[in-house]
Design a protein around this motif. Structure first.
Motif, PDB file in Angstrom:
ATOM      1  N   ASP A  48     -33.127  25.423  46.945  1.00  0.00           N
ATOM      2  CA  ASP A  48     -32.085  25.059  45.987  1.00  0.00           C
ATOM      3  C   ASP A  48     -31.410  23.771  46.453  1.00  0.00           C
ATOM      4  OD1 ASP A  48     -30.690  25.376  43.636  1.00  0.00           O
ATOM      5  OD2 ASP A  48     -29.138  26.646  44.510  1.00  0.00           O
ATOM      6  N   HIS A 107     -28.372  31.110  46.979  1.00  0.00           N
ATOM      7  CA  HIS A 107     -29.326  30.937  45.876  1.00  0.00           C
ATOM      8  C   HIS A 107     -30.763  30.866  46.413  1.00  0.00           C
ATOM      9  CE1 HIS A 107     -26.023  29.132  43.046  1.00  0.00           C
ATOM     10  NE2 HIS A 107     -25.736  30.332  43.500  1.00  0.00           N
ATOM     11  N   HIS A 133     -27.712  21.433  45.322  1.00  0.00           N
ATOM     12  CA  HIS A 133     -26.552  21.205  44.442  1.00  0.00           C
ATOM     13  C   HIS A 133     -25.837  19.933  44.872  1.00  0.00           C
ATOM     14  CE1 HIS A 133     -25.895  25.127  42.151  1.00  0.00           C
ATOM     15  NE2 HIS A 133     -26.968  25.371  42.882  1.00  0.00           N
TER      16      HIS A 133
HETATM   17 MG    MG Z   1     -28.350  27.046  42.658  1.00  0.00          MG
END
Ligand code: MG
Length: 170
Positions: free
Chosen positions: A16, A50, A18
């Protein structure tokens, strides 16, 4: 009934990334990390959890985080990612999957995470209800390369190993 032809062990991978933005709390693996910026996202942006969720869903063949918790659904807006992991843990239990171990890398140029790695490890183990030693958290910088290296984003990579719980006959 459990199909005996199914393998006992399954491995999964999750990643993941971000974007770091101002006025957000930086949450990593369910731990608040003091820093002037936090991770943007529909949820709390916790890349660590995540990636772990996707590794667990991958290993159990249950899809991915975006399908289970779509960002078009207001139920998950601003949600604490710890809640998402607990939902996934319940699904694993329903399907008789036991988590053997989780290995996790947080890719961040800043902040340096050495002092919080232990806390992150404890948080993930606690959420999954597994031993502290079954979770490993590593932190790496990106040596200045790319969006992580320039400090615009934080990313995570995780693997998880599951074992099918079987009824043993003596
Ligand atoms: Mg995420």
């Amino acid at each position: 009934m459990i199909d005996e032809r199914e393998p006992d062990f399954r491995i999964g991978i999750g990643t993941d990334i971000h974007r770091l933005v101002e006025e957000r709390k930086l949450m990593l693996c369910g731990v608040y990390v003091p820093y002037p910026a936090g991770l943007a996202g529909h949820s709390d942006g916790d890349v660590g959890l995540h990636a772990v969720i996707d590794a667990l869903l991958g290993a159990s063949g249950m899809g991915d985080i975006g399908t289970l918790f779509p960002d078009t659904d207001d139920r998950w807006k601003g949600v604490d990612s710890k809640e998402l992991l607990l939902i996934v843990k319940e699904r694993l239990e329903e399907k008789k999957w036991e988590v053997i171990n989780v290995d996790l890398i947080i890719h961040a140029e800043e902040p340096r995470l050495n002092s919080v790695k232990g806390q992150m490890k404890r948080a993930v183990a606690g959420l999954l209800g597994i031993d502290f030693t079954a979770v490993n958290v590593k932190a790496k910088t990106n040596e200045g390369f790319g969006d992580v290296g320039s400090g615009q984003a934080i990313a995570a990579t995780a693997t998880a190993l599951l074992r099918k719980k079987r009824r043993r006959t003596l």
